[in-house]
Every structure is written in structure tokens, then in C-alpha cells.
Design an enzyme around this catalytic site. Sequence first.
Site, PDB file in Angstrom:
ATOM      1  N   SER A 156       7.852 -20.212 -38.292  1.00 32.78           N
ATOM      2  CA  SER A 156       7.128 -21.418 -38.719  1.00 32.78           C
ATOM      3  C   SER A 156       7.006 -22.365 -37.527  1.00 32.78           C
ATOM      4  CB  SER A 156       7.870 -22.078 -39.878  1.00 32.78           C
ATOM      5  OG  SER A 156       9.179 -22.389 -39.474  1.00 32.78           O
ATOM      6  N   GLY A 182       2.279 -24.510 -35.146  1.00 33.33           N
ATOM      7  CA  GLY A 182       1.161 -25.439 -34.972  1.00 33.33           C
ATOM      8  C   GLY A 182      -0.130 -24.975 -35.628  1.00 33.33           C
ATOM      9  N   ILE A 239       8.049 -14.716 -49.768  1.00 29.88           N
ATOM     10  CA  ILE A 239       7.774 -14.450 -51.186  1.00 29.88           C
ATOM     11  C   ILE A 239       6.842 -15.522 -51.736  1.00 29.88           C
ATOM     12  CG2 ILE A 239       8.838 -14.411 -53.500  1.00 29.88           C
ATOM     13  CD1 ILE A 239      11.320 -13.204 -52.199  1.00 29.88           C
ATOM     14  N   PRO A 278       6.426  -8.768 -31.939  1.00 26.66           N
ATOM     15  CA  PRO A 278       6.443  -9.581 -33.165  1.00 26.66           C
ATOM     16  C   PRO A 278       5.036  -9.804 -33.731  1.00 26.66           C
ATOM     17  CG  PRO A 278       7.847 -10.563 -31.472  1.00 26.66           C
ATOM     18  CD  PRO A 278       7.115  -9.441 -30.811  1.00 26.66           C
ATOM     19  N   LYS A 293      -3.790  -5.101 -25.089  1.00 29.03           N
ATOM     20  CA  LYS A 293      -2.785  -4.421 -25.897  1.00 29.03           C
ATOM     21  C   LYS A 293      -2.776  -4.972 -27.326  1.00 29.03           C
ATOM     22  CE  LYS A 293       2.153  -3.476 -25.647  1.00 29.03           C
ATOM     23  NZ  LYS A 293       3.356  -3.776 -24.861  1.00 29.03           N
ATOM     24  N   CYS A 307       5.753 -51.935 -44.604  1.00 29.78           N
ATOM     25  CA  CYS A 307       6.194 -51.714 -45.982  1.00 29.78           C
ATOM     26  C   CYS A 307       7.632 -52.207 -46.171  1.00 29.78           C
ATOM     27  CB  CYS A 307       5.995 -50.262 -46.380  1.00 29.78           C
ATOM     28  SG  CYS A 307       5.773 -50.094 -48.154  1.00 29.78           S
ATOM     29  N   GLY A 309       9.757 -52.421 -44.021  1.00 31.97           N
ATOM     30  CA  GLY A 309       9.995 -53.238 -42.823  1.00 31.97           C
ATOM     31  C   GLY A 309       9.525 -54.671 -43.032  1.00 31.97           C
ATOM     32  N   ARG A 347       6.542 -49.809 -54.628  1.00 28.43           N
ATOM     33  CA  ARG A 347       6.729 -50.316 -55.997  1.00 28.43           C
ATOM     34  C   ARG A 347       7.064 -51.812 -56.008  1.00 28.43           C
ATOM     35  NH1 ARG A 347       7.205 -45.605 -59.054  1.00 28.43           N
ATOM     36  NH2 ARG A 347       8.189 -43.891 -57.916  1.00 28.43           N
ATOM     37  N   HIS A 377       0.375 -49.403 -45.037  1.00 29.42           N
ATOM     38  CA  HIS A 377       0.737 -48.460 -43.964  1.00 29.42           C
ATOM     39  C   HIS A 377      -0.420 -48.280 -42.984  1.00 29.42           C
ATOM     40  CE1 HIS A 377       4.491 -46.813 -45.795  1.00 29.42           C
ATOM     41  NE2 HIS A 377       3.930 -47.345 -46.860  1.00 29.42           N
ATOM     42  N   GLU A 411      -0.363 -47.001 -40.173  1.00 22.08           N
ATOM     43  CA  GLU A 411      -0.222 -45.737 -39.429  1.00 22.08           C
ATOM     44  C   GLU A 411      -1.041 -44.599 -40.029  1.00 22.08           C
ATOM     45  OE1 GLU A 411       2.044 -47.107 -41.361  1.00 22.08           O
ATOM     46  OE2 GLU A 411       3.395 -45.646 -42.298  1.00 22.08           O
TER      47      GLU A 411
END
Length: 535
Positions: A15, A18, A151, A193, A226, A384, A386, A465, A510, A512
Site C-alpha cells: 500500500s 501513491g 479479501i 513482485p 522484461k 475549528c 483551534g 458541532r 476549514h 485547508e
Amino acid sequence: MSTTKYIFVTGGVTSSLGKGIISASLAKLLQSRGYSVTIQKLDPYINVDPGTLNPYEHGECYVTEDGAETDLDLGHYERFINLPTTQANNVTTGRIYQTVINKERKGDYLGKTVQVIPHITDEIKRNIKLLGKKFNYDVVITEIGGTVGDIESLPYIESVRQLKWELGPTNSLFIHLTLVPYLAASGELKTKPTQHSVKVLLENGIQPDVLVLRTEHPLNLDLRKKVALFCNVEIEAVIQSIDVSTIYEVPLLMKEEKLDLIVLRKLNLPENEEPKLIEWKQFVDKLKNPKKEINVGLVGKYIELPDSYKSIMESFIHAGSVNQCKVNIKSLHSEIIDDNNVAEMLKNVQGIIVAPGFGNRGIEGKISAVKYARENNLPFLGICLGMQCAVVEFARNVLGYADANSTEMSRTTTNPVIDLMEEQKGVTEKGGTMRLGAYPCDLKTDTKVFGIYKQEHIIERHRHRYEFNNSYLNEFEKAGLKAVGLNPDTNLVEIVEIPEHRWFIGVQFHPEYKSTVVHPHPLFVDFVREMCSCK
Ligand code: GLN
């Protein structure tokens, strides 16, 4: 064009290779060739959305304009292609099962056994096709979370296998991202791999059309040959994705590798014009050649995992490029900050940002950091929680309400300067029930924020909230902390600032989530500019 083309992106070997950045980079290239593109993420976990996950589990929860709590990869998509995503861009296994089970209860499948194939896979396919149908995109890129062989991701793999046949030739394409490890001892790059991972895909009935190989060292022609030979792909479709210092270089590298061209050819789409990436290149150049350097303290409690504050980090990269300034983010754990050590902890920073968050842990450290910034004229941005900390700190230390607090932290405080929103009072379920997504905010014009945004009406995204308790507003304003941005419908305080201070702004929303390469967020840009001038 009438038919939407579908690109499926899978990952193998490990994992965190990217996939999100490759998907976003390809989208950027296709977009610059004049195609309308969106990107979708399929997540294999059972949560209906990541909103109830702790950031340690899954990194930041990204919020879209329409108020969906989503995977952080959607943040990358928006930052790269500069277009809003929606709930339809993020589908989880939980959401799929929830829909199918609700249908079963309604009797939609009366008489039938409800099964993974075809009921779950049909619902997955419906969700993939929905985006193309609803918004008529030329290309939809669907990223499948997890690694092939898991799975959990099997129903997704099976669904896209079926879709390939339903969509017909040249209407879909499979990109598989793998890792080519480098063995330092023998000085070799290894393709085994990748071969194994393609085999797993083949066992599931999928032949990848394009392989993107993540590597630390350049891949030579022999190695590409290859891989092509063993994995049944064309040599041109073996694409190198080499490690780079910034993710924003990846679209430029993918262009050099001609990923966009191979994709268009296989989808039978015209090349159109060459991607115009002039602005993008300028952005990367400025980012890589800073003229100044600053340190900003990020005060938060999830700092062990940098992904927890992904959008904030990326917003600083955007703002850094605009200011041609290298922004070093110094993560400061709010649990270990107190009034005694705060000066020492903040001694090398030119400003602080106090991060969003939930619950009591680390809250007093955040309040100590705000106090230090306020008293020492250190640039401060509170987001927020903050912003809520800034309000609590001001109430305690300027208004003199020693026990002032947010009712999130203390239900019994006699001075609840931050309190649960009225609309939240009857809410008992935790999933998807916050005040989420885009809401308007009107700015007062004689303020610092107006000078920064240069417009009176703004729209920003939310996830909270609790809110500023307006019964204290007069007292705050008299003492020098002003509410300078309000929701026009409810008067909810969206922004506070201290005009006496050189740069002290708290926002309930937010910012960001809305910063992109093309549109770096003005608050971050100005915050960085101010910090540069401090040095
Ligand atoms: N916990 C606070 C609230 O719910 C702040 C949330 C946040 O920082 N996103 O209002």
C-alpha cells in the site's frame, strides 16, 4: 462526446505507493488536454464513511462542498484538478452494503437470495457509472483502495472486471501501480513482485493495460522490456514513477513518460492539444527554489501521523510557493505543552496554527499555545477547535472567567463560551451528523480578513458541532476580540480576530479543504507572508 470512458486504477505489492497521486496526475494531464475528468475512490472498509474514524486509523477526514466526509485522497484530487468533488466521488463497502440491505428490507429483491454477486457488484457498478451519467464527464478515473489480493477489495475487482465487458472495447482501461524494489546489496532493481502482483490480477480476470512502476532508481529499457514480456503489456505502457521531492512534480513526470498519450490511444480518444502546464511548472519551480524559510508550529494531538493534517500541510506548500518561502512545519504535541514550557517549545517558530480536533485530550496545551501567541504578538491561525481554543483562552485570561470552557470539554462550566449548536441538541447518532460542508459567511469590511479575502461574501467548508456562544459576544468585542465573519442566516460566528495583534485569526470553518495549486487559500497565503515578514 456521449460515452464516458472509465479508467480503473489498482495497486499491488504494497500500500501507500501513491495511487491517489498517480490518478490525480493523470486527471490533470487529461484535463489540460481539454477533457472533463473526475476521480473517484472506492474504499474497502465497512464504515459508511471515514467520519467516525480516528485520524490515527485513516489520516485526515476530508470534507467536500456537499458535506460528505471522505477519504483524504479526495483532497489530492481537488488540489490537482481544482474542481470540487462530491459524495459520489467516495464510495465505501459500508455504503454499498447499507444500500443493498436497505433495499432488501424494502422488499426490492423479494423471493431472491441477496448475494455478493450480483447484488453487491451491481451496486458497485451503479456507483461507478453514476458519476459519468450524472455529470457527463469525458473520463472517470476510479481508484480502488487497498492492494490486489486483499479479501476486502475482491468485490470491487470483480465489479470492474464485469464493467470492462459491459462498457465495450476502448471504453475502459486498467492501470496497475506496483513497486520495483531496489536491493542495495546486489545493486539491482527487482521486477518479480510486479510479475506476481499482475498474476493475482489475472487470476481475478483482469489484464492491466498500463503498469506504473514506483521506483527509487530509473528503470532501463531492458527492465521495461522484461516487465512488458512477463506481464503482457506494451513496452510503451510500462511507466516509471520515480521518487520525487514533491508530489506536485508527478504530473510533469507522467507527461514525460507519456502516460496521458498511451491512455488516450488505448481509449481511442483524440490527443487534442499538448497539455499547457505553464502555471503548474511555475508553481513547482517556485516551490523548489525558495528565497526565504520559516518555521510554523502546528499544535495538535495527532501529530505522530502526518496524514492527520494532510490538507493543512498541503495548504502550507501552496502558500509557500506563492511566497517563495520554504515553510517548515514543526509539529508540536499539545499534550506536552503547558504554561511553563510553552516559550521554550515555541522559541524557533514564526507563528503557530492550532489544529482542528475533538475531545478533551491535549486541550489545555492548545490553550497555553494560544495564550503565548496572543501575549507575544506571534502570528496565530486557529482552525475549528483551534478557533474555539482561542475563544476559551481569551475568556479565561482577558475576560477573567477562570472556568470558561467549551461544553464539549466541560458540561458543568459556568461560562460556556463555546456551546453545542441548537441544531445539534437532539442529535444522538454520531455518523454524518455534524454541521458539514459549505456554508456562507459575510465578512465585516473594516477587518484584516476582508483585506485578505478582498470580498465580502465567502463560502467555506465545515465540520463541527459546537459554536461561539453569542450571549458573550458584546463582552468579547469590548475587550478586543471581534467577530468579523458571520453566517448571514444564523449569525453563527465564523471568524474572530484581534485587531490589536499583528495577525491573530480564528476560523470556525476549514480553509485547508479549499486550497489548491491553482487557488492557494488566501488565509494561508497571508499567514505565510506575515510569518516571512517576522523573520
Ligand atoms: N470539536 C469541535 C466541534 O465539534 C471542533 C471540531 C473540529 O475542529 N473540526 O465543534
